[in-house]
Structures are given as C-alpha cells and as structure tokens.
Design a protein around this motif. Structure first.
Motif, PDB file in Angstrom:
ATOM      1  N   GLU A 173      -3.688   0.347  -0.362  1.00  0.00           N
ATOM      2  CA  GLU A 173      -4.031  -0.189   0.955  1.00  0.00           C
ATOM      3  C   GLU A 173      -5.381  -0.903   0.941  1.00  0.00           C
ATOM      4  O   GLU A 173      -5.526  -1.985   1.514  1.00  0.00           O
ATOM      5  N   SER A 174      -6.379  -0.306   0.286  1.00  0.00           N
ATOM      6  CA  SER A 174      -7.686  -0.971   0.218  1.00  0.00           C
ATOM      7  C   SER A 174      -7.609  -2.237  -0.629  1.00  0.00           C
ATOM      8  O   SER A 174      -8.267  -3.242  -0.321  1.00  0.00           O
ATOM      9  N   PHE A 175      -6.782  -2.225  -1.676  1.00  0.00           N
ATOM     10  CA  PHE A 175      -6.575  -3.428  -2.492  1.00  0.00           C
ATOM     11  C   PHE A 175      -5.919  -4.525  -1.663  1.00  0.00           C
ATOM     12  O   PHE A 175      -6.274  -5.703  -1.772  1.00  0.00           O
ATOM     13  N   GLY A 176      -4.975  -4.143  -0.804  1.00  0.00           N
ATOM     14  CA  GLY A 176      -4.350  -5.119   0.084  1.00  0.00           C
ATOM     15  C   GLY A 176      -5.343  -5.708   1.066  1.00  0.00           C
ATOM     16  O   GLY A 176      -5.363  -6.922   1.312  1.00  0.00           O
ATOM     17  N   ALA A 177      -6.201  -4.860   1.646  1.00  0.00           N
ATOM     18  CA  ALA A 177      -7.207  -5.350   2.597  1.00  0.00           C
ATOM     19  C   ALA A 177      -8.269  -6.191   1.899  1.00  0.00           C
ATOM     20  O   ALA A 177      -8.873  -7.078   2.515  1.00  0.00           O
ATOM     21  N   ASP A 178      -8.514  -5.942   0.604  1.00  0.00           N
ATOM     22  CA  ASP A 178      -9.469  -6.743  -0.174  1.00  0.00           C
ATOM     23  C   ASP A 178      -9.038  -8.205  -0.299  1.00  0.00           C
ATOM     24  O   ASP A 178      -9.851  -9.058  -0.667  1.00  0.00           O
ATOM     25  N   SER A 489     -11.886   2.388  -1.227  1.00  0.00           N
ATOM     26  CA  SER A 489     -10.775   3.243  -1.652  1.00  0.00           C
ATOM     27  C   SER A 489     -11.046   4.687  -1.226  1.00  0.00           C
ATOM     28  O   SER A 489     -10.145   5.394  -0.766  1.00  0.00           O
ATOM     29  N   LEU A 490     -12.300   5.105  -1.381  1.00  0.00           N
ATOM     30  CA  LEU A 490     -12.677   6.449  -0.961  1.00  0.00           C
ATOM     31  C   LEU A 490     -12.542   6.593   0.552  1.00  0.00           C
ATOM     32  O   LEU A 490     -12.183   7.658   1.062  1.00  0.00           O
ATOM     33  N   GLY A 491     -12.810   5.504   1.277  1.00  0.00           N
ATOM     34  CA  GLY A 491     -12.645   5.516   2.727  1.00  0.00           C
ATOM     35  C   GLY A 491     -11.195   5.758   3.122  1.00  0.00           C
ATOM     36  O   GLY A 491     -10.904   6.581   4.006  1.00  0.00           O
TER      37      GLY A 491
END
Length: 583
Positions: A173-178, A489-491
């Motif tokens: 998910e964080s990779f997608g938002a990046d 990612s930790l978030g």
C-alpha cells in the motif's frame, strides 16, 4: 509586456521542474524518474492487482475459518474463536517487522516480492493439506478427530500466510501511494482517490472471497478453493513484476528509529538550555544538502525536543555528530511519530469491534435460516459480502459525489479532514454494535421455537461497511501521511496493528468476560451460541466504543497536522506557486 515574459519564464521554470519527480524517488535504473513515464495510475494499477489477490485469499480463508475449526477440526466455539483471533492478530502484527525491514534495508519492492513468494508457499501447503491423501483430515468422509499431521500442515500453512502478509500489506500500500508525487498538486489529489480505490479493490477481493471462494469451500472442496487461490496469487505476482519499469522507488535510508533516538538524546543533553523564542535560530540543513525527503516546518508541540536543534558553541564544533545536534526536520519527524500514538490507541477499540465480523457475526449467521429464496441457501460466511458491498458503494459515493461537494463547502482539498473521517466511522461502529445486540436478543428469544432469517443481520453489516469506509480508509491515509516520509511502510504497519492488536484484545476480552460471567452460572460466551448471552457482550462492546469515541474527539480536536515547508520560485518580485502540505 516585459513582466508578462518574466511570468512566462517562471512558469516555464516550474514546468521544467515538474518534468521530474521531486521527493527523493528513483526509477528502476536508479535515476530521477519522469512524471510522464512513471508512477500515478499506470504504475499503481499493477500494484493494486496484487492487493486484490491477497485480499481474495485472506478473506476466502479467514471468513470461513471459524466454521472449519468447529466443523472439521471439531474445536469448541470459545477455542475456535480464540484461534481465529490469534491468527488474525498475528497476521496483522507481522507487518510491523516487514515494514521496518523494508524502510530500513530492503526497500518496498523487494520486500513485497519476497513476501509474496512466502504467501504463495502458504497457499500451496494449504492446497496440499486438502488434496494429498496422507495429509487430508480423514481417509474418507468425516471424523471426530482429524489427523495430527493435517493439523500441523494446516496451521503451518496459515502462519506462512501470516508471514507473507507481514511484508505485503504495509509495503504494497505504501509502495502504491509512493507512485504519486506529494509536491505535484494534481498527483496529490489523485493520491487521495488512490486510498479510496485501494479500499474499493480490497472490498472487491473480500466480496469474491466471501462468495465464490466460500461457496467452493462449503459445497465443493476446500482443496479446490485453495488451488484457485494459489493460481490467482501466482498470476498477480507475475503481473506485479511486469510493472517494474513503471514504478517509482524510494531508497531505504537505514533504521528510521535511530534519528528519533538521536533527537531524544540530544534534547536530553541540552535539557538545561532554554528554547529560543525565534525558531529560525534552530539548526536546519538546506534541502540541497539532504539526500532525499522534504523539510518540515517548525511546530510548537513537544517543545522540549526543540532543544536538540539548539546551536551552541560546543554543538557547532560537533555539528556532524547527530547525537549532539539535530535539524528542525529531524525534530519534527520525531514529534510526528510520537504524535500519532494517541490516535493509534483510540483506534484499538474499533479494531476489537471489526474482528467480530469474522467470528461471532459469522457464527450468528450459521445458527439462522440461511434460505434467501425457496431452494437456495447461502454459506454462513457469505453474509459478510453485505459488508463488502456497503464499502464499495459508500466509497464510490464518497469519492465521486461527497468529496467534490465538501471541497467547495469547506475549502479543504480532502473535503473533510482525515481525523473527521475516522471519527464518523467510529460513531457508526457504536450504532452497528447496538443493532447487532438487538438482533441477537431477538434470535435468542426464538431459540427452540423458530429460526430467525439471516437477513436480519444485513443492517449491522451495512452500517459496519459504511463505518469501515470512513474509519479504515481514513486510518490508512492518516498513518501514511502523518508519519515521517522515511517511515511510511511502518506507518501502514501501525494501521494494520490497530486490527492486529484489536484481534488480540478481542481474545483477551472474551477470556475476561467468560471468566467473570461464568461465576453467575451462565457465561456470556458459552460452548455454543444458544447457551451464550452474546447480546450482552455486544452491548459491552457498544459501550466501550461510545466511551472511546468521546476520548478520540477530545484528542482529535487538539491535533496538529504535518506541514511541509513552502517551495517558492521568485523572479523580479513575481512568485510562482509553492507547495505546502497539510491534512
């Protein structure tokens, strides 16, 4: 005329800057990526495909797990519910480890790839435990006690899935938002829609998992269902890898915990100093000297930590020692991380509530009349499709109808703030749990006389789905946006931890309630549903959620959002558009 030319020149400079992605991202060759050929929807759709498969698998297995444990492995209701909560809790706690490794060392892409293969291993073991004769629960038909080897392989498969999820969920998910540049206005707006689309896709996976996959499990074969999931995961892993040239990557910068420790230690060493009234006197490094990331604006919260950035003669001599002198940005990043925990703690009660949909709500359905029409019965777990449908419809209405209206009414680019969105969902959870208590009271009243239709559960699933569309999407966006850029990612892992710890707290609450109420002769959570008082347990959850909601409102009203320093281009007094990000 001359001034117009200069303005055009500024806009030209801005267009030139906008050609390249800001914020420290690189392409798959390690170079600064172009806006035109990387990121946004062309990249995120490859990523979302893998999330669909992961949710299809998780919910196809998880939504029916309590029935498998009670009907195939023959555990009692209390033990089965605890096992589901332990597995669900472990699955949503593992992301804390995966996220830390990704942010600090391996990066999100590699973590997702490796974790996907572990996930696929779990699905393969699950398939083998059902299709290989020596690993099946029994030789033929049903048995009161399955093979020990089957139990070992079955639970090993489940926890392989947990480990795989630990890398996929926070990093994917964080990779997608990046893939969306925060410093680019249009891409920033698209990112807000990304989180809604993410939840929409996730809900579609849940919908198919709790209908098609559950139907195959109940009426065809668990082995065939597991085989379908393994094939789907294989296809989407390949699809995810194909999208590699279109992705934007963030280079890991080492442990994100170390800079925060440096700030705390530096501030402690200077505890005797007074903070300057002018915050511009605090130490900061120009962005051109930073490897990647954005500068954060100074805030007045947690003023003690500002002491880490006080410049004194001794610290100026040791300015390259981060344990003695920190920058304002590092101080603010530490404040951000500490600032999310009150919101995180307030979200745990919602996590306890959300776990009921995969345990007691499903067991409720199994004890009710499952006939929808004359000759058609639905699998008990399929009732949770109402939840998924409610999420899908409410997200579409929220993103396409409500947000444009609210943007005009509030002048907030999100329509309403992130914390307001979360709070609305929390309030709906109180209503949903109250409805569940009333329905269960009615069902118990008919026990031994008649059977209540499963359609009575529809309202609580609808309210639950709408609440999740507000709270869960809001929490995803909050924990991605409000933590330091190097810890995203930790978030997301912290968000998942809300559901994970919620599962463990749910198991603990079951144990406490059972221990306390059993002394009165009738436990609220007995060996089966009809000997229980589940309606009273639901009222307890509703009361806890209501109390938690008021505490949350108190904290949210005093919250200060993350603010990034404004970037301004100026030529002969004309200022181009800057970028300032707040929530």
């Amino acid at each position: 005329m001359e001034n117009d030319k200069r303005k055009q020149g500024v806009r030209g400079e801005e267009s030139k800057e906008e050609k390249w992605v800001d914020g420290g991202s690189v392409d798959y060759k390690g170079q600064v990526p172009l806006h035109s050929s990387t990121g946004v929807w062309k990249a995120s759709l490859f990523i979302i495909t893998l999330e669909f498969s992961e949710r299809l698998s998780f919910n196809g297995i998880g939504s029916n797990l309590i029935l498998y444990l009670t009907q195939v492995i023959h555990l009692d209701l209390r033990t089965a519910a605890k096992n589901v909560n332990y597995w669900s809790g472990t699955t949503t706690m593992m992301p804390l480890i995966g996220a830390f490794i990704a942010d600090a060392y391996t990066g999100r892409f590699l973590t997702v790839m490796f974790s996907s293969l572990i996930y696929l291993l779990g699905l393969s073991l699950l398939t083998m435990s059902q299709l290989i004769p020596s690993l099946k629960p029994c030789n033929v038909g049903t048995c009161h006690r399955p093979r020990k080897l089957h139990e070992v392989v079955f639970f090993l498969a489940l926890y392989c899935i947990s480990v795989g999820t630990g890398g996929i969920k926070p990093c994917l998910e964080s990779f997608g938002a990046d893939q969306f540049d925060d410093t680019h206005m249009e891409e920033r707006k698209k990112k807000m829609s990304f989180f809604n689309l993410w939840m929409f896709t996730l809900s579609c996976g849940i919908l198919l998992g709790t209908t098609v996959i559950v139907y195959v499990e109940d009426y065809v074969s668990w082995g065939i269902a597991s085989l379908i999931l393994a094939i789907a995961m294989t296809v989407t892993i390949i699809t995810f890898y194909i999208g590699k040239p279109f992705y934007r990557y963030r280079i890991p910068e080492g442990s994100p915990i170390t800079p925060m420790l440096q700030v705390i230690i530096a501030a402690t060493r200077k505890r005797h100093l007074a903070c300057p009234s002018d915050h511009t006197l605090l130490h900061e490094v120009p962005k051109s000297e930073k490897s990647q990331g954005r500068l954060l604006s100074h805030t007045s919260r947690l003023r003690f930590l500002d002491k880490a950035a006080i410049m004194e003669e001794e610290s100026m001599e040791l300015k390259d020692n981060p344990w003695r002198l920190s920058t304002v940005t590092k101080v603010e990043e530490t404040k951000l991380f500490l600032n999310v925990f009150p919101i995180w703690f307030c979200s745990l009660t919602f996590g306890v509530f959300a776990t009921q949909a995969t345990t007691f709500f499903i067991k409720q359905a199994a004890s009710m009349n499952l006939k929808i029409i004359k000759n058609f019965k639905i699998p008990p777990a399929s009732i949770s499709t109402v939840d998924a449908i409610a999420i899908i419809i409410s997200l579409a209405i929220y993103d396409r109808v409500l947000v444009p209206i609210l943007r005009k009414a509030t002048t907030n680019e999100r329509g309403i703030s992130i914390l307001q969105r979360i709070g609305i969902g929390m309030l709906l959870s109180v209503i949903a749990m109250s409805n569940a208590a009333l329905v269960e009271k009615k069902r118990l009243g008919l026990a031994g006389i008649g059977t209540l239709s499963v359609l009575w559960l529809v309202p609580q699933f609808i309210i639950l789905g709408i609440g999740e569309a507000f709270t869960l999407v809001g929490l995803q966006e909050y924990f991605y946006d409000q933590v330091p850029d190097s810890m995203r990612s930790l978030g997301i892992a912290l968000y998942l931890g809300v559901l994970g710890i919620g599962s463990f707290l749910g198991s603990l609450l079951i144990t406490i309630v059972d221990h306390v109420t059993d002394k009165n002769g009738r436990s609220w959570i007995g060996k089966d549903l009809n000997s229980s008082c589940l309606d009273k347990f639901y009222w307890l959850l509703a009361a806890l959620n209501a109390l938690n909601f008021f505490i949350y409102v108190f904290i949210a009203r005093r919250y200060t959002y993350k603010t990034v320093q404004r970037r301004v281009i100026e030529i002969d007094g004309y200022k181009g558009d800057g970028v300032e990000l707040t929530a």
